[in-house]
Design an enzyme around this catalytic site. Sequence first.
Site, PDB file in Angstrom:
ATOM      1  N   ARG A 170       0.828  -1.212   0.000  1.00  0.00           N
ATOM      2  CA  ARG A 170       0.000   0.000   0.000  1.00  0.00           C
ATOM      3  C   ARG A 170       0.860   1.259   0.000  1.00  0.00           C
ATOM      4  NH1 ARG A 170      -5.114   0.186   3.006  1.00  0.00           N
ATOM      5  NH2 ARG A 170      -4.366   2.115   3.910  1.00  0.00           N
ATOM      6  N   ARG A 174       9.178   5.779  -4.087  1.00  0.00           N
ATOM      7  CA  ARG A 174       9.410   6.631  -5.256  1.00  0.00           C
ATOM      8  C   ARG A 174      10.869   7.050  -5.358  1.00  0.00           C
ATOM      9  NH1 ARG A 174       5.167  10.188  -2.856  1.00  0.00           N
ATOM     10  NH2 ARG A 174       3.185   9.322  -3.542  1.00  0.00           N
ATOM     11  N   ARG A 247      -8.725  -5.201  14.323  1.00  0.00           N
ATOM     12  CA  ARG A 247      -7.686  -4.536  15.120  1.00  0.00           C
ATOM     13  C   ARG A 247      -8.333  -3.281  15.682  1.00  0.00           C
ATOM     14  NH1 ARG A 247      -3.444  -6.308  17.455  1.00  0.00           N
ATOM     15  NH2 ARG A 247      -2.208  -4.406  17.216  1.00  0.00           N
ATOM     16  N   ARG A 278       1.756   6.389  16.545  1.00  0.00           N
ATOM     17  CA  ARG A 278       1.968   7.720  15.982  1.00  0.00           C
ATOM     18  C   ARG A 278       1.271   8.785  16.822  1.00  0.00           C
ATOM     19  NH1 ARG A 278      -1.849   7.562  10.499  1.00  0.00           N
ATOM     20  NH2 ARG A 278      -3.739   7.049  11.624  1.00  0.00           N
ATOM     21  N   GLU A 304      -1.742   7.368  19.366  1.00  0.00           N
ATOM     22  CA  GLU A 304      -2.500   6.186  18.947  1.00  0.00           C
ATOM     23  C   GLU A 304      -1.796   4.916  19.414  1.00  0.00           C
ATOM     24  OE1 GLU A 304      -3.450   6.143  14.792  1.00  0.00           O
ATOM     25  OE2 GLU A 304      -4.326   8.160  14.890  1.00  0.00           O
ATOM     26  N   TYR A 352     -12.349  -3.228   4.547  1.00  0.00           N
ATOM     27  CA  TYR A 352     -11.622  -1.981   4.785  1.00  0.00           C
ATOM     28  C   TYR A 352     -11.886  -1.018   3.632  1.00  0.00           C
ATOM     29  CZ  TYR A 352      -8.540   1.609   6.168  1.00  0.00           C
ATOM     30  OH  TYR A 352      -8.089   2.837   6.550  1.00  0.00           O
ATOM     31  N   ASP A 354     -11.895   2.831   2.253  1.00  0.00           N
ATOM     32  CA  ASP A 354     -11.564   4.234   2.436  1.00  0.00           C
ATOM     33  C   ASP A 354     -12.848   5.040   2.236  1.00  0.00           C
ATOM     34  OD1 ASP A 354      -8.861   4.376   3.139  1.00  0.00           O
ATOM     35  OD2 ASP A 354      -8.210   4.109   1.063  1.00  0.00           O
TER      36      ASP A 354
HETATM   37  P1  FAD Z   1     -19.028   3.996  10.112  1.00  0.00           P
HETATM   38  O1  FAD Z   1     -18.408   5.330   9.973  1.00  0.00           O
HETATM   39  O2  FAD Z   1     -18.479   3.059  11.128  1.00  0.00           O
HETATM   40  O3  FAD Z   1     -20.592   4.218  10.397  1.00  0.00           O
HETATM   41  C1  FAD Z   1     -21.455   3.197  10.881  1.00  0.00           C
HETATM   42  C2  FAD Z   1     -22.399   3.855  11.884  1.00  0.00           C
HETATM   43  O4  FAD Z   1     -23.391   2.900  12.255  1.00  0.00           O
HETATM   44  C3  FAD Z   1     -21.670   4.252  13.170  1.00  0.00           C
HETATM   45  O5  FAD Z   1     -21.919   5.607  13.447  1.00  0.00           O
HETATM   46  C4  FAD Z   1     -22.293   3.331  14.231  1.00  0.00           C
HETATM   47  O6  FAD Z   1     -22.404   3.941  15.497  1.00  0.00           O
HETATM   48  C5  FAD Z   1     -23.668   3.064  13.634  1.00  0.00           C
HETATM   49  N1  FAD Z   1     -24.271   1.820  14.126  1.00  0.00           N
HETATM   50  C6  FAD Z   1     -23.685   0.612  14.203  1.00  0.00           C
HETATM   51  N2  FAD Z   1     -24.550  -0.297  14.741  1.00  0.00           N
HETATM   52  C7  FAD Z   1     -25.700   0.386  14.983  1.00  0.00           C
HETATM   53  C8  FAD Z   1     -26.951  -0.001  15.561  1.00  0.00           C
HETATM   54  N3  FAD Z   1     -27.182  -1.245  15.969  1.00  0.00           N
HETATM   55  N4  FAD Z   1     -27.918   0.952  15.671  1.00  0.00           N
HETATM   56  C9  FAD Z   1     -27.698   2.239  15.268  1.00  0.00           C
HETATM   57  N5  FAD Z   1     -26.527   2.651  14.736  1.00  0.00           N
HETATM   58  C10 FAD Z   1     -25.534   1.732  14.595  1.00  0.00           C
HETATM   59  N6  FAD Z   1     -10.536   6.551   5.045  1.00  0.00           N
HETATM   60  C11 FAD Z   1      -9.953   7.452   4.213  1.00  0.00           C
HETATM   61  O7  FAD Z   1     -10.424   7.625   3.085  1.00  0.00           O
HETATM   62  N7  FAD Z   1      -8.877   8.200   4.620  1.00  0.00           N
HETATM   63  C12 FAD Z   1      -8.331   8.064   5.851  1.00  0.00           C
HETATM   64  O8  FAD Z   1      -7.357   8.760   6.179  1.00  0.00           O
HETATM   65  C13 FAD Z   1      -8.916   7.113   6.749  1.00  0.00           C
HETATM   66  N8  FAD Z   1      -8.407   6.942   7.983  1.00  0.00           N
HETATM   67  C14 FAD Z   1      -8.960   6.006   8.807  1.00  0.00           C
HETATM   68  C15 FAD Z   1      -8.400   5.830  10.068  1.00  0.00           C
HETATM   69  C16 FAD Z   1      -8.932   4.885  10.937  1.00  0.00           C
HETATM   70  C17 FAD Z   1      -8.333   4.695  12.313  1.00  0.00           C
HETATM   71  C18 FAD Z   1     -10.027   4.087  10.510  1.00  0.00           C
HETATM   72  C19 FAD Z   1     -10.593   3.014  11.424  1.00  0.00           C
HETATM   73  C20 FAD Z   1     -10.595   4.263   9.266  1.00  0.00           C
HETATM   74  C21 FAD Z   1     -10.067   5.222   8.395  1.00  0.00           C
HETATM   75  N9  FAD Z   1     -10.633   5.453   7.144  1.00  0.00           N
HETATM   76  C22 FAD Z   1     -10.046   6.359   6.297  1.00  0.00           C
HETATM   77  C23 FAD Z   1     -11.862   4.716   6.698  1.00  0.00           C
HETATM   78  C24 FAD Z   1     -13.192   5.470   7.032  1.00  0.00           C
HETATM   79  O9  FAD Z   1     -13.279   5.640   8.420  1.00  0.00           O
HETATM   80  C25 FAD Z   1     -14.385   4.648   6.512  1.00  0.00           C
HETATM   81  O10 FAD Z   1     -14.307   4.513   5.116  1.00  0.00           O
HETATM   82  C26 FAD Z   1     -15.774   5.236   6.823  1.00  0.00           C
HETATM   83  O11 FAD Z   1     -15.874   5.763   8.103  1.00  0.00           O
HETATM   84  C27 FAD Z   1     -16.820   4.133   6.665  1.00  0.00           C
HETATM   85  O12 FAD Z   1     -18.127   4.646   6.824  1.00  0.00           O
HETATM   86  P2  FAD Z   1     -19.312   3.664   7.220  1.00  0.00           P
HETATM   87  O13 FAD Z   1     -20.565   4.470   7.154  1.00  0.00           O
HETATM   88  O14 FAD Z   1     -19.252   2.409   6.468  1.00  0.00           O
HETATM   89  O15 FAD Z   1     -19.002   3.211   8.737  1.00  0.00           O
HETATM   90  N1  UDP Z   2       4.265   1.275   7.656  1.00  0.00           N
HETATM   91  C1  UDP Z   2       5.520   1.238   8.240  1.00  0.00           C
HETATM   92  N2  UDP Z   2       6.076   2.395   8.706  1.00  0.00           N
HETATM   93  C2  UDP Z   2       5.442   3.587   8.610  1.00  0.00           C
HETATM   94  C3  UDP Z   2       4.159   3.632   8.004  1.00  0.00           C
HETATM   95  C4  UDP Z   2       3.601   2.446   7.539  1.00  0.00           C
HETATM   96  O1  UDP Z   2       6.104   0.174   8.358  1.00  0.00           O
HETATM   97  O2  UDP Z   2       5.988   4.604   9.072  1.00  0.00           O
HETATM   98  C5  UDP Z   2       3.688  -0.006   7.184  1.00  0.00           C
HETATM   99  C6  UDP Z   2       2.796  -0.680   8.230  1.00  0.00           C
HETATM  100  O3  UDP Z   2       2.972  -2.074   8.113  1.00  0.00           O
HETATM  101  C7  UDP Z   2       1.404  -0.313   7.779  1.00  0.00           C
HETATM  102  C8  UDP Z   2       1.569  -0.318   6.262  1.00  0.00           C
HETATM  103  O4  UDP Z   2       2.884   0.205   6.047  1.00  0.00           O
HETATM  104  O5  UDP Z   2       0.447  -1.244   8.216  1.00  0.00           O
HETATM  105  C9  UDP Z   2       0.557   0.518   5.532  1.00  0.00           C
HETATM  106  O6  UDP Z   2       0.654   1.854   5.992  1.00  0.00           O
HETATM  107  P1  UDP Z   2      -0.561   2.839   5.968  1.00  0.00           P
HETATM  108  O7  UDP Z   2      -0.126   4.129   6.530  1.00  0.00           O
HETATM  109  O8  UDP Z   2      -1.157   2.791   4.614  1.00  0.00           O
HETATM  110  O9  UDP Z   2      -1.528   2.139   7.007  1.00  0.00           O
HETATM  111  P2  UDP Z   2      -3.007   2.433   7.440  1.00  0.00           P
HETATM  112  O10 UDP Z   2      -2.874   2.912   8.849  1.00  0.00           O
HETATM  113  O11 UDP Z   2      -3.603   3.479   6.519  1.00  0.00           O
HETATM  114  O12 UDP Z   2      -3.649   1.099   7.313  1.00  0.00           O
END
Ligand code: FAD
Ligand code: UDP
Length: 371
Positions: A170, A174, A247, A278, A304, A352, A354
């Site tokens: 992922r 470069r 996770r 981080r 985190e 997963y 985005d």
């Molecule tokens: P969710 O946002 O989880 O929404 C589901 C909702 O359903 C929640 O509010 C929950 O409370 C509700 N719900 C669940 N069960 C019930 C129930 N029984 N009754 C009523 N409500 C309920 N994507 C990116 O593009 N860029 C990023 O940088 C990025 N960073 C991320 C970092 C982290 C740590 C994580 C975990 C994800 C990240 N993502 C990122 C992904 C992004 O969070 C998801 O794509 C997006 O939030 C998914 O939306 P969703 O509606 O499917 O789920």
């Molecule tokens: N990674 C790493 N060092 C870093 C950043 C990322 O080794 O400083 C590795 C790590 O295994 C991670 C993977 O690269 O799970 C993908 O990174 P990314 O930032 O895309 O992870 P995300 O948190 O978005 O899943």
Amino acid sequence: MYDYLIVGAGLFGAVCARELTDLGKRCLVIEKRNHIAGNVYTEKIEGIHVHRYGAHIFHTNSREVWDYVQRFAEFNRFTNSPVANYRGELYSLPFNMYTFNRMWGVVTPEEAAAKIEEQRKAAGITEPKNLEEQAISLVGTDIYEKLIKGYTQKQWGRPCDQLPAFIIRRLPVRLTFDNNYFNALYQGIPVGGYTKMVGNMLDGIEVRLGEDYLADREGWNRTAEKVIYTGPIDAYFDYCLGNLEYRSVRFENEVLDKPNFQGNAAVNYTDAETPWTRIIEHKWFEFGKDENGNDLPKTVISREYSSEWKPGDEPYYPVNDEKNGTLYTEYRKLAEREEKMVFGGRLGEYKYYDMDQVIAAALGRVRALMG
Ligand code: FAD
Ligand code: UDP
């Protein structure tokens, strides 16, 4: 009586609600948390939009999705360029000429490529079988040891030689001077925060917060013809086949009485000893300014800590292994028999996604529902 009951006010639910409402359908959104926006929720602390469930950077290659989100928010020009901190040595991410120069003193792309090749050969890797071998063959042993090994082990809770190679693919590598983490065509952060953007999506739509669908599913089902469910699929079926694994991440937030803690939105701690993976300093997603362009005197940081998920924790990253893939397929079969139900989103599809992908999936699902 509604046409659609939408369970969950995250991005999947909000996009479905918007589209269906605009097509003339009556929609009710219920959300068990006390706020909208799901995991992209931002809350304002000291004038800073804090990403409560982890840093979210919007990036996409899809013109359709980019145009779509512009309807609900203006995006700033934030470009994700995390810094890696290895025991006080700072490196640019993703791996690019700035990283190679700092690591080896090399100046040209040829020198960098030669250095990587030399280390790959010395390690004797021809066909990478796991993340460790994949990483060494992409960037050599020095970068693996300092920037990948410790971080990955902390993030996934297991050593790199026991992890699949694809995880590291992922990350861009470069031979150019380019610190932009993503290769996407479009990137930015919604001005005013994600909560405001999702609020705009839900404009004019009835939303009830603090309502858990599973606490009274029969009652809720009577309110609508169809139900779009974006909660965990295994919870919907009362975990009858067992738990799907995730996770999890614990966020430790701190308000600091200083304007600048680390000078960047994200700093990865890539050694094995530092317990957090981080630190996010949220104000830098918006260039340290409030909505009126004023500098903010304080700062908010989040450390985190990655952890193994256990029932009751927030589910974050689906675990993409065979065991969970097989279990999900079994739940999927049960889901297909539920005529009234549509399962969608990150938890409903155990995928997963985005943000851009979840928006595209929701748009596609509404199109499919409308035939
Ligand atoms: P969710 O946002 O989880 O929404 C589901 C909702 O359903 C929640 O509010 C929950 O409370 C509700 N719900 C669940 N069960 C019930 C129930 N029984 N009754 C009523 N409500 C309920 N994507 C990116 O593009 N860029 C990023 O940088 C990025 N960073 C991320 C970092 C982290 C740590 C994580 C975990 C994800 C990240 N993502 C990122 C992904 C992004 O969070 C998801 O794509 C997006 O939030 C998914 O939306 P969703 O509606 O499917 O789920
Ligand atoms: N990674 C790493 N060092 C870093 C950043 C990322 O080794 O400083 C590795 C790590 O295994 C991670 C993977 O690269 O799970 C993908 O990174 P990314 O930032 O895309 O992870 P995300 O948190 O978005 O899943």
